[in-house]
Scaffold this motif. Structure first.
Motif, mmCIF file in Angstrom:
data_model
loop_
_atom_site.group_PDB
_atom_site.id
_atom_site.type_symbol
_atom_site.label_atom_id
_atom_site.label_comp_id
_atom_site.label_asym_id
_atom_site.label_seq_id
_atom_site.Cartn_x
_atom_site.Cartn_y
_atom_site.Cartn_z
ATOM 1 N N THR A 151 0.830 -1.200 0.000
ATOM 2 C CA THR A 151 0.000 0.000 0.000
ATOM 3 C C THR A 151 0.866 1.251 0.000
ATOM 4 O OG1 THR A 151 -0.080 -0.176 2.386
ATOM 5 C CG2 THR A 151 -1.991 -0.971 1.187
ATOM 6 N N THR A 152 0.306 2.325 -0.561
ATOM 7 C CA THR A 152 0.922 3.638 -0.458
ATOM 8 C C THR A 152 -0.098 4.543 0.216
ATOM 9 O OG1 THR A 152 1.844 3.167 -2.622
ATOM 10 C CG2 THR A 152 2.188 5.386 -1.759
ATOM 11 N N LEU A 153 0.252 5.072 1.356
ATOM 12 C CA LEU A 153 -0.668 5.912 2.134
ATOM 13 C C LEU A 153 -2.012 5.226 2.323
ATOM 14 C CD1 LEU A 153 0.067 9.388 0.522
ATOM 15 C CD2 LEU A 153 0.809 8.553 2.762
ATOM 16 N N GLY A 154 -1.978 3.946 2.606
ATOM 17 C CA GLY A 154 -3.214 3.224 2.894
ATOM 18 C C GLY A 154 -3.980 2.758 1.670
ATOM 19 N N VAL A 155 -3.545 3.173 0.481
ATOM 20 C CA VAL A 155 -4.238 2.736 -0.732
ATOM 21 C C VAL A 155 -3.529 1.504 -1.288
ATOM 22 C CG1 VAL A 155 -4.915 3.341 -3.078
ATOM 23 C CG2 VAL A 155 -4.959 5.064 -1.263
ATOM 24 N N ARG A 161 -2.070 -0.944 -3.805
ATOM 25 C CA ARG A 161 -1.643 -0.930 -5.200
ATOM 26 C C ARG A 161 -1.961 -2.299 -5.779
ATOM 27 N NH1 ARG A 161 1.859 3.471 -5.420
ATOM 28 N NH2 ARG A 161 1.654 3.232 -7.660
ATOM 29 N N ALA A 162 -2.977 -2.334 -6.629
ATOM 30 C CA ALA A 162 -3.514 -3.613 -7.094
ATOM 31 C C ALA A 162 -2.445 -4.479 -7.752
ATOM 32 C CB ALA A 162 -4.666 -3.368 -8.053
ATOM 33 N N SER A 200 -13.037 -0.349 -1.167
ATOM 34 C CA SER A 200 -12.517 -1.280 -2.172
ATOM 35 C C SER A 200 -11.032 -1.091 -2.436
ATOM 36 C CB SER A 200 -13.296 -1.133 -3.474
ATOM 37 O OG SER A 200 -13.133 0.173 -3.978
ATOM 38 N N ARG A 201 -10.467 0.063 -2.084
ATOM 39 C CA ARG A 201 -9.091 0.327 -2.504
ATOM 40 C C ARG A 201 -8.085 0.476 -1.375
ATOM 41 N NH1 ARG A 201 -9.779 1.639 -8.079
ATOM 42 N NH2 ARG A 201 -10.930 -0.234 -8.538
ATOM 43 N N THR A 202 -8.533 0.554 -0.142
ATOM 44 C CA THR A 202 -7.559 0.818 0.919
ATOM 45 C C THR A 202 -7.422 -0.380 1.852
ATOM 46 O OG1 THR A 202 -9.127 1.672 2.520
ATOM 47 C CG2 THR A 202 -8.270 3.238 0.919
ATOM 48 N N GLN A 213 0.978 -9.292 -7.672
ATOM 49 C CA GLN A 213 2.307 -9.893 -7.814
ATOM 50 C C GLN A 213 2.703 -10.659 -6.541
ATOM 51 O OE1 GLN A 213 4.247 -9.753 -10.638
ATOM 52 N NE2 GLN A 213 5.417 -11.280 -9.505
ATOM 53 N N LEU A 214 2.510 -9.969 -5.414
ATOM 54 C CA LEU A 214 2.870 -10.598 -4.136
ATOM 55 C C LEU A 214 2.120 -11.905 -3.951
ATOM 56 C CD1 LEU A 214 4.160 -10.215 -1.170
ATOM 57 C CD2 LEU A 214 1.887 -9.419 -0.558
ATOM 58 N N VAL A 215 0.815 -11.865 -4.197
ATOM 59 C CA VAL A 215 -0.011 -13.053 -3.968
ATOM 60 C C VAL A 215 0.333 -14.142 -4.971
ATOM 61 C CG1 VAL A 215 -2.363 -13.933 -4.014
ATOM 62 C CG2 VAL A 215 -1.865 -11.788 -2.851
ATOM 63 N N ALA A 216 0.583 -13.759 -6.221
ATOM 64 C CA ALA A 216 0.934 -14.772 -7.225
ATOM 65 C C ALA A 216 2.230 -15.471 -6.830
ATOM 66 C CB ALA A 216 1.077 -14.117 -8.598
ATOM 67 N N ASP A 217 3.211 -14.693 -6.376
ATOM 68 C CA ASP A 217 4.469 -15.288 -5.916
ATOM 69 C C ASP A 217 4.233 -16.286 -4.793
ATOM 70 O OD1 ASP A 217 5.906 -13.853 -7.680
ATOM 71 O OD2 ASP A 217 6.735 -12.414 -6.229
#
Lengths: 527, 359
Positions: free
Chosen positions: A375-379, A381-382, B222-224, A387-391
């Motif tokens: 996440t960046t500032l709580g958002v 990053r899809a 949905s995004r945080t 990527q993390l989960v696929a790994d």
């Protein structure tokens, strides 16, 4: 249909099979128990014991096969159907209503089935007293259940099963949390029940207690009834039958091969605890050292404090007394979140209650402990999350058709792998895991073991807490034995075998004077 | 053991690289296959998935009702009427979306009625003493603070949410009533109702404001990571705590957000009626719950989305409008929306039941 000449057995399950989402839990099992007969049922975790019990007591219905009661076909669709046929169950933790009295508990439901709207009488029925007398607990009739000990509750549960025309009682691990004297009393009661002509099915992990209690023993392995032996069969015979010879040999091989490398793997000290005790005092004065590269098992009965000790290390339980050092620095862990911050991951047992978010996808599950990393500032990053989960899914060999599918749609083994992936996602240097393979089929189990091996090969450490002693013997480098909250021994190298673990657990329970066998060295005895 | 800087993700501890190496190839292969081969199949799955979702049912409901009204009442599909529906629904949607947060986190908030009432009364009282905008901000801040208090009671003290928020709601409604014993407070600023009456182009300002806040709510959920944590805590609080999620903070956040939205709904409602009236709270709260459940949000299952809740609010708004257009007594509203909720839950539960029985 009646067998000519002899009376039919009280209960007869013929060719019973049951599948769960394509996986066979029971295949073609046949079991006959006569009135007044006590039958033992043994098997490893996942051998199908629970499924068979559930079918006999109406909690599940079989896919194939028939159940006959006194020669007549019976169809159980719910527990009440089995109860009406005189089949009651006594569980490890009895299902009693804690805020009602013993007598009220025994009579609960009786009035409903007869005349729903009749007013309850205050007087205890004579049948209730009779049933309580049978188990020698007549003096408890007016006590509130919540004030009783576990053993007393079990007596009440037995009385309850007998009071409503019970002709057969299924005991599901009744002594798992009982003290030795309490267990012995329970065996007396069981003798009385047999004399009264009640059929018994006795399910247990404690092979040593079968001989005085049962007439015959049925052994389940991988969903099949592989043997029916006399009650006097030796523990070794039963263990061999439960595991199958090849399996035992193969797992022994794994164990030997692994322990021959323990010494090379060992690294610096990760966990160093001295004088540890939790606030409730379930364990006291425990010293514990865990080093990088090793799998250390904490072994003991439910009241030994082994589970509580691992929870303290994982931050899920507060330390009462003592000093816990992680990587050489004393820490106070107030929550699993803080433990994760110190590089300690936790994979709790009982995945339904403590592991899975039923409303989450596989991806959401795996990423849950590592969101700050993506996440960046709580958002979120899809792309990074994907990527993390696929790994991690590849690393942990989670097979799911899509990462967006519901976690609950996966098989038990795959759910467990996903939870392991979630633990790994936070990049722990120590993983505390409880019953990692409970309810997982053999291939899945092998895969999970391999994951644990990979993790320690990469320089992490594992604290294992498992009620499956063969698992402990197979995968751990060292086992620490606990009894009633204290460390009573340690096994490693060649001494770390299933029979030794079992003895270490139960010799204390039997009140034997000898302390648990000591190991062949601090670590890695090797051949 | 080699350390390979893989991506911007935080520095790998020793464990990761070693684990990464072997399966990396396997992984790439799998992803390629997924992207080239069965995209169509995946789209098929997605469509099937969509049509089974409760949000989709809510949307279909909405479309059907709108279609019926379009064909039976010529006045339905006019600019004036649609603006009317928008104004009517805006307050409801904002309040319902706030409630969604608390329900998803596994709680319930029965104090939102009181929060709506209090925010309206506070805004109307302050409007004469400061610019209307500041009065609104103060009112929303007030409700947000109440949300924080609810969150502390539930998340930190561990009180039962239904009891705590019932009590807090009673107190708030009481305070609002005490302030308005001599009747609703008439703000002395003539711009007080501008928010509700003005238009931005063809769209009423109130609709734009509500839509903006709803979009923010959707983005957070949905995004945080907060949104993800809210779903996790509602789904299995024990598992969430053991996985390292700060459950107390998550609960406090959800009640706080709910408070902020209730406060915002409160000033929108107050601006619409042009006064601070304590009696608007309770009925708004029940309607908001209805909208949430119509939108496919489960109670205690932590499933639900903002889009569904907005559909739920629109369904109620359109029904109420339809009842006006047919010149029925407005009391019919309750009967129709109650029946709709039952129908909605039947649509959500029965297909799953039937599927379970078949297997």
């Amino acid at each position: 249909m009646t067998v000519t000449g002899t009376a039919p057995p009280f209960i007869e399950a013929v060719g019973v099979s049951k599948h769960f989402s394509g996986v066979a839990a029971l295949s073609d099992v046949t079991l006959r128990i006569g009135a007044g007969e006590a039958r033992g049922l043994v098997g490893e975790n996942g051998a199908g014991k629970s499924t068979l019990i559930a079918i006999l007591t109406g909690a599940l219905s079989a896919d194939q096969g028939i159940v006959r009661i006194k020669g007549e076909e019976a169809h159980f669709h719910r527990p009440l159907d089995a109860l009406r046929n005189g089949i009651g169950t006594v569980y490890q933790h009895s299902a009693l209503v804690p805020n009602l009295s013993v007598a009220q508990n025994i009579e609960l439901g009786v009035e409903v089935t007869k005349t729903p709207l009749r007013l309850l009488t205050r007087r205890t029925r004579p049948e209730t007293f009779e049933a309580l007398e049978l188990v020698g607990a007549a003096d408890l009739a007016q006590r509130t259940v919540s004030t009783l000990t576990l053993a007393q509750r079990q007596l009440v549960a037995i009385a309850r099963a007998c009071s409503r025309g019970g002709r057969m009682i299924v005991f599901d691990e009744p002594t798992a949390s009982l003290a030795p004297a309490e267990s012995r009393y329970l065996f007396d009661v069981i003798g009385r029940l047999r004399a009264a002509g009640i059929a018994l099915l006795y399910v247990t992990h404690r092979l040593d207690e079968l001989a005085p209690v049962v007439d015959r023993i049925t052994v389940l392995r991988a969903g099949r009834a592989v043997a029916e032996c006399p009650g006097t069969a030796s523990e070794q015979e039963l263990v061999d039958l439960m595991a199958g010879h090849e399996a035992v040999e193969r797992e022994d091989e794994i164990a030997v091969r692994r322990r021959s490398t323990t010494r090379q793997r060992l690294g610096g000290v990760i966990i160093d605890g001295s004088g540890l005790a939790d606030a409730a005092g379930t364990f006291r004065d425990v010293d514990l050292t865990v080093r990088r590269g090793e799998i250390v098992a904490l072994v003991g009965l439910p009241d030994s404090g082994a589970v509580e000790l691992s929870q303290v290390i994982a931050g899920a339980r507060r330390l009462g007394v003592g000093v816990l050092e992680v990587n050489g620095r004393p820490v106070t862990l107030r929550s699993p979140a803080q433990a994760i911050g110190r590089g300690i991951g936790y994979m709790a047992g009982d995945r339904k209650v403590k592991g899975v978010f039923p409303n989450a996808s596989v991806r959401e599950t795996i990423a849950a402990s590592a969101l700050p990393r993506v996440t960046t500032l709580g958002v979120i990053r899809a792309r990074r999350e994907r990527q993390l989960v696929a790994d991690l899914m590849a690393t942990c060999r989670v097979s799911a058709s899509r990462p967006t599918m519901s976690i609950t749609a996966l098989s038990g083994g795959n759910q467990q792998k996903a939870l392991f992936a979630r633990t790994l996602a936070a990049q722990p240097r120590l993983i505390v895991c409880e019953d990692p393979t409970a309810g997982v089929d053999p291939p899945g189990r092998g895969a999970l073991y391999q994951l644990l091996f990979d993790v320690v090969a990469a320089g992490a450490a594992v604290v294992l807490n498992s009620s499956d002693l063969r698992e402990v013997a197979t995968i751990s480098d060292r086992a620490i034995l606990l009894w009633r909250g204290s460390v009573v021994g340690e096994l490693s190298g060649d001494a770390l075998t299933e029979p030794n673990l079992m003895r270490g657990q139960f010799d204390q329970a039997a009140g034997g004077p000898n302390p648990a066998p000591s190991g062949t060295g601090s670590a890695g005895g090797g051949p | 053991m080699s350390t390979k800087p893989k991506d911007a993700v935080s520095p790998p501890v020793e464990l990761r690289p070693a684990l990464d190496e072997a399966p990396a190839v396997d992984l790439a292969g799998r992803r390629d296959g997924g992207d080239t081969g069965d995209r169509a199949a995946r789209r098929g799955i997605r469509v099937a998935h969509l049509s089974a979702s409760p949000e989709f049912f809510a949307f279909v409901f909405l479309v059907v009702i709108c279609a019926v009204l379009t064909f039976s009442r010529s006045t339905f599909l006019t600019e004036y009427n649609l603006q009317n529906i928008g104004r009517q629904t805006a307050v409801l949607a904002v309040l319902a979306v706030g409630l969604l947060y608390v329900l998803l986190s596994g709680g319930i908030d029965l104090s939102v009625g009181g929060q709506v009432a209090l925010a309206g009364v506070v805004a109307a009282s302050l409007a004469g003493h400061m610019p209307v905008g500041w009065a609104f901000v103060a009112a929303v801040a007030c409700a947000t603070l109440i949300g924080v208090i609810n969150g502390l009671f539930v998340g930190v003290a561990g009180f039962s949410p239904i009891i705590v928020t019932l009590a807090v709601g009673q107190v708030l409604t009481g305070v609002a009533l005490v302030f308005t014993t001599s009747g609703p407070i008439q703000p002395s600023d003539s711009h007080y109702s501008d928010l509700a009456t003005a238009n931005l182009g063809a769209l009423p300002t109130i609709v734009v404001a509500a839509a903006a806040s709803v979009l923010v709510a959707h983005a957070i959920l949905s995004r945080t990571s907060l949104g993800r944590y809210i779903y996790s805590v509602g789904g299995n609080e024990t598992a969430a705590w053991l996985a390292g999620i700060p459950t107390a903070l998550v609960k406090i956040s959800s009640y706080t957000i709910c408070g902020a939205f209730a406060g915002f709904a409160g000033i929108l409602a107050s601006s619409r009626i042009g006064s601070g009236d304590a009696s608007v709270g309770p009925s708004q709260m029940l309607e908001a719950f209805a909208a949430v459940f119509l939108g496919g949000v489960g109670f205690g299952t932590a499933r639900g989305k903002v889009i569904g809740v907005v559909c739920g609010a629109l369904i109620l708004g359109v029904i109420s409008n339809g009842i006006d257009l047919f010149q029925l007594n407005s009391d019919w509203q309750y009967i129709v929306s109650g029946a709709m909720i039952l129908l909605a839950i039947a649509f959500q539960v029965l297909p799953a039941r039937l599927a379970a029985r078949r297997s």
